[in-house]
Enzyme design. Structure first.
Site, PDB file in Angstrom:
ATOM      1  N   GLU A 167       0.805  -1.231   0.000  1.00 25.70           N
ATOM      2  CA  GLU A 167       0.000   0.000   0.000  1.00 25.70           C
ATOM      3  C   GLU A 167       0.836   1.278   0.000  1.00 25.70           C
ATOM      4  OE1 GLU A 167      -2.719  -0.391   3.266  1.00 25.70           O
ATOM      5  OE2 GLU A 167      -3.442  -2.337   2.588  1.00 25.70           O
ATOM      6  N   GLU A 273      -5.795 -10.936  -1.005  1.00 27.52           N
ATOM      7  CA  GLU A 273      -6.603 -10.725   0.203  1.00 27.52           C
ATOM      8  C   GLU A 273      -8.088 -10.690  -0.150  1.00 27.52           C
ATOM      9  OE1 GLU A 273      -5.274  -7.268   2.417  1.00 27.52           O
ATOM     10  OE2 GLU A 273      -3.176  -7.649   1.950  1.00 27.52           O
TER      11      GLU A 273
END
Ligand code: G3I
Length: 382
Positions: A167, A273
């Site tokens: 991220e 995920e």
């Protein structure tokens, strides 16, 4: 594909009880019930899940057995993150990660390390010196180096894939995310992380992992970074698409474009995920404590005692649609991992609003496979 008991179903078909195709599908379902999703998709990609310390502490629990039966890849949800692993500098807490890696090895799984550098869940000491003043760039880069050499080095040859940087791209598409890493060390911290991880385990697959992968601005920026890294020999081996999706988002056309864009750069994509949020969108209520507000609770948390069949059917259809896309790109997609195994443990029960009852995964709160699970198996049985 699992073994199908060919003699039995040809006999039944010959007797005219069921059509051959029906029998083949039924036999496939029965075989998969004893093996798992990992077997159904074994010719396509790895099928993984994320596990907590508790899940693997006792391998005899029903949850640990379910994980071993259904999945051939595991990622620790929190155990290897910098804050949980090293709350005090120089004192890594290895017990949990060691057990996880051993559990993976015992079951022949691909173990994924998550995550070496992330702006969230960092230890208190990371960005400051002994006087509590901001740490220097050199010292921060040194800390990153020490962490990566220690962690990747410890599990060299046993953790096959690392989410090296997580991220790091900005939400508003302007480039790198503003974070203490960026502010102190500049964008070079990202490539340093990849270089050091590669030195620590030259055989490991190194991923950049992020969410909102359908976003065109992020896609453009990421492709530019990949090209730049490849030109300069920075070892990036693949991209993680987190895959935190909902019943109505993201835009699949954009999602597909992102898969194509990474494939065009010659890198594999790992869906790292995956989960499907079924609850009403609650972006305006981040952090709200709905248990104290009846009206809000009814609106944002409508299925406290069970998922209505029509929403369950939409969840099933959504998972099928996702996996149809993944199968279409099976040459590019190396792994599909869900973020957690059963609904009761999902982070989606507490995000973006705390204390809701969500149903984002493939197994229910009693660990039973949901219709979505059967739907995925059916995709492979046709
Ligand atoms: O360990 C403490 C425990 O001691 C304490 O009693 C408890 C009280 O709240 O908190 C526990 O820590 C929580 C931790 O999960 C372990 O359960 C943290 O508060 C909580 O914030 C943390 O949430 C994790 C989240 O990352 C943090 O951002 C989720 O479990 C985890 O699923 C989630 O995973 C991330 C991926 O790493 C990156 N991509 C997004 C994904 C979802 O946020």
């Amino acid at each position: 594909m699992p073994r199908l008991g060919r003699r039995r179903f040809t006999t039944l078909a010959a007797a005219g009880v069921l059509g051959l195709a029906q029998l083949r599908a039924r036999a496939f379902h029965q075989a998969v019930a004893q093996t798992g999703l990992k077997d159904a998709f074994k010719d396509d990609f790895l099928i993984g899940t994320a596990v907590d310390g508790r899940t693997i502490d006792d391998p005899s629990t029903p949850l640990a057995q379910l994980v071993a039966r259904e999945f051939n890849a595991i990622t620790p949800t929190n155990l290897m993150k910098w804050g949980p692993l090293e709350p005090r500098e120089g004192e890594p807490q290895w017990a949990g990660p060691d057990r996880l890696v051993a559990f993976g090895a015992a079951h022949g799984m691909t173990v994924v390390g998550h995550t070496l550098v992330w702006h969230s869940q960092t230890p208190r000491w990371l960005f400051v010196d002994e006087q509590n003043a901001p740490v220097s760039k050199e010292r921060l880069l040194k800390r990153i180096e020490t962490r990566i050499r220690t962690l990747v080095g410890r599990y060299q040859g046993r953790v096959a894939i690392w989410d090296v940087v997580n991220e790091a791209i900005d939400e508003d598409e302007k480039g790198w995310r503003q974070s203490p890493f960026l502010n102190i060390a500049g964008p070079e911290y990202v490539e340093r992380a990849f270089q050091i991880a590669h030195e620590a385990d030259p055989k490991a697959t190194l991923l950049y992992n992020d969410y909102n992968e359908h976003n065109p601005g992020r896609r453009r920026f990421l492709v530019d970074v990949i090209r730049d890294y490849k030109r300069r020999g920075v070892p990036i081996h693949g991209v993680g698409f987190q895959g935190h999706v909902g019943l109505e988002y993201p835009d699949f056309a954009e999602y597909e474009k992102s898969l194509q864009a990474i494939a065009a750069e010659g890198l594999p994509v790992h869906i790292t995920e995956l989960d499907v949020d079924v609850l009403p969108r609650a972006s305006g209520y981040t952090g709200a404590e709905i248990s104290t507000n009846f009206e809000l609770s009814e609106r944002l948390n409508p299925w406290k005692t069970g998922l209505p069949p029509e929403i369950d059917a939409r969840l099933t259809a959504r998972y099928r649609q996702l996996f149809e896309l993944f199968l279409k790109y099976r040459q590019t997609i190396a792994r599909v991992s869900t973020w957690g195994t059963f609904d009761g443990e999902s982070w989606k029960n507490n995000f973006p609003v705390r204390g809701r009852t969500n149903y984002p995964l493939l197994f229910d709160r009693e660990l039973k496979p949901k219709a979505a699970h059967a739907g995925l198996i059916a995709l492979k049985a046709r």
